[in-house]
Design a protein around this motif. Sequence first.
Motif, PDB file in Angstrom:
ATOM      1  N   VAL A  33      -7.459   3.388  -3.096  1.00 11.40           N
ATOM      2  CA  VAL A  33      -6.432   3.965  -3.958  1.00 11.40           C
ATOM      3  C   VAL A  33      -6.995   5.200  -4.655  1.00 11.40           C
ATOM      4  O   VAL A  33      -8.213   5.383  -4.763  1.00 11.40           O
ATOM      5  CB  VAL A  33      -5.919   2.945  -4.996  1.00 11.40           C
ATOM      6  N   ASP A  34      -6.127   6.045  -5.132  1.00 12.28           N
ATOM      7  CA  ASP A  34      -6.548   7.295  -5.766  1.00 12.28           C
ATOM      8  C   ASP A  34      -6.982   7.021  -7.200  1.00 12.28           C
ATOM      9  O   ASP A  34      -6.142   6.731  -8.064  1.00 12.28           O
ATOM     10  CB  ASP A  34      -5.386   8.290  -5.744  1.00 12.28           C
ATOM     11  N   ARG A  74       0.825  -1.204   0.000  1.00 12.32           N
ATOM     12  CA  ARG A  74       0.000   0.000   0.000  1.00 12.32           C
ATOM     13  C   ARG A  74       0.863   1.259   0.000  1.00 12.32           C
ATOM     14  O   ARG A  74       0.543   2.253  -0.660  1.00 12.32           O
ATOM     15  CB  ARG A  74      -0.952  -0.011   1.205  1.00 12.32           C
ATOM     16  N   ARG A  75       1.979   1.228   0.706  1.00 13.23           N
ATOM     17  CA  ARG A  75       2.883   2.381   0.673  1.00 13.23           C
ATOM     18  C   ARG A  75       3.457   2.583  -0.733  1.00 13.23           C
ATOM     19  O   ARG A  75       3.622   3.723  -1.183  1.00 13.23           O
ATOM     20  CB  ARG A  75       4.008   2.208   1.692  1.00 13.23           C
ATOM     21  N   ARG A  76       3.747   1.481  -1.420  1.00  9.69           N
ATOM     22  CA  ARG A  76       4.237   1.599  -2.805  1.00  9.69           C
ATOM     23  C   ARG A  76       3.159   2.228  -3.695  1.00  9.69           C
ATOM     24  O   ARG A  76       3.465   3.055  -4.557  1.00  9.69           O
ATOM     25  CB  ARG A  76       4.612   0.233  -3.369  1.00  9.69           C
ATOM     26  N   ALA A 118       1.076   6.786  -6.947  1.00 12.70           N
ATOM     27  CA  ALA A 118       0.154   7.876  -7.252  1.00 12.70           C
ATOM     28  C   ALA A 118       0.864   9.226  -7.179  1.00 12.70           C
ATOM     29  O   ALA A 118       0.679  10.096  -8.052  1.00 12.70           O
ATOM     30  CB  ALA A 118      -1.039   7.836  -6.299  1.00 12.70           C
ATOM     31  N   ALA A 119       1.695   9.400  -6.160  1.00 16.27           N
ATOM     32  CA  ALA A 119       2.440  10.652  -6.038  1.00 16.27           C
ATOM     33  C   ALA A 119       3.406  10.828  -7.202  1.00 16.27           C
ATOM     34  O   ALA A 119       3.577  11.938  -7.732  1.00 16.27           O
ATOM     35  CB  ALA A 119       3.193  10.678  -4.706  1.00 16.27           C
ATOM     36  N   ASP A 139       0.772   4.285  -2.817  1.00 17.54           N
ATOM     37  CA  ASP A 139       0.695   5.712  -2.496  1.00 17.54           C
ATOM     38  C   ASP A 139       1.845   6.470  -3.181  1.00 17.54           C
ATOM     39  O   ASP A 139       1.648   7.568  -3.725  1.00 17.54           O
ATOM     40  CB  ASP A 139       0.755   5.927  -0.986  1.00 17.54           C
ATOM     41  N   ALA A 140       3.034   5.870  -3.151  1.00 19.77           N
ATOM     42  CA  ALA A 140       4.189   6.501  -3.802  1.00 19.77           C
ATOM     43  C   ALA A 140       3.998   6.522  -5.319  1.00 19.77           C
ATOM     44  O   ALA A 140       4.419   7.478  -5.994  1.00 19.77           O
ATOM     45  CB  ALA A 140       5.475   5.759  -3.438  1.00 19.77           C
TER      46      ALA A 140
END
Length: 391
Positions: free
Chosen positions: A203-204, A157-159, A164-165, A161-162
């Motif tokens: 997720v975005d 999940r952290r991956r 999407a950023a 988020d990264a």
Amino acid sequence: MRLRHADGTTVHLGYCTNVHPAEDLPGILAQLDTYAVAVRRRLDADLLGLGLWLAAPVAAALAADPAARRRLRHELTVRGLEVVTLNGFPYAAFQAPVVKGAVYRPDWTTPERLAYTLDLARVLADLLPDDAARGSISTLPLAWRTPWGPDRADTARRRLDALAAGLAAVRLDTGRTVRVGFEPEPGCLVESTGQAATALSGVDPEWLGICLDLAHLACAWEEPVEALARLRDAGLPVVKVQVSAAVEAPDPAGATEALRRFVEPRFLHQTRAAGCAGAADPADPAWAADDLEAALDARLPGAWRVHYHVPLHAPPEEPLRSTVPVLRATLAALYAGPAAGCDHLDVETYTWGVLPEARRPRGDAELAAGIAAELAFARDELGAVGVGVSS
């Protein structure tokens, strides 16, 4: 090829180049000359779309070299080719003699998978035609289903988020939008649209969504209208569709000899009996096997569908058939309504080189002819649901 939906949306149709083995830039350009240009000419098309596959090393090199990206775009343009989507599922060596489970590594718990996907996004932003609304990248559905647990889930999940950023940063730098679609596949952590709704919750959707492979959808024995509604309810956009068909055996016991011709050493051919439909665990060994040979040994009950992409226009010989009816039902659900359900479609039959001997192309010209026939088939199927040729 560019098609037009009734709502005015340009729908891009191409074929995925992961069927070809090249993994460096000279090899990629050579395969474009050998196959893609020949396919375009056979279709009498001014412009042919490609779902380009770039292995991780060449993606990294291109991402670091703006001049090389400009050269690649030029080479595509002079050949009458365009790229709006990349296949970011295989990391490397996809046409090696043995691939099997290696295609799922590195997965979304690793920094390598994140770096590769963002490299692809940077490359695609510079390859996109000026008038393309967006780009898309398909990727694996997080990981193979085992091993998995809370720690790996948190890392993945952290991956995401990264990711999407990183995609937001690409748009800030280039002005181009690139979205990533996670591709449900048998045997993976996300096999069905129900599992996608759970695993990708939150997720975005501006950047992340689903790549819907129609052979995989069929192998999960999902009903297309219900599957698409499930994704809509979960807020997961379909950012890309892979137009593909799997092998179906209505009576596996009576088709053993025919099925054994599809056993081969390169790719996994996950097999699902109809009992997996709607199950909490579609990989339960009561109705599932991770490869066709294991399914034959286990004698799974009921009708089977096998994750073996077969040419759209050329179904396997009786008593087998293909899942083209699922393909048709999905295209109707996506495009027969007032709005286009997705604007990026890729024909993805990567198995030409491992088809049963009698069905395998003999030489480059036969392979190009087969790919062109698949694209013509897909174009005609889209025409039947109101998506017509525009250029």
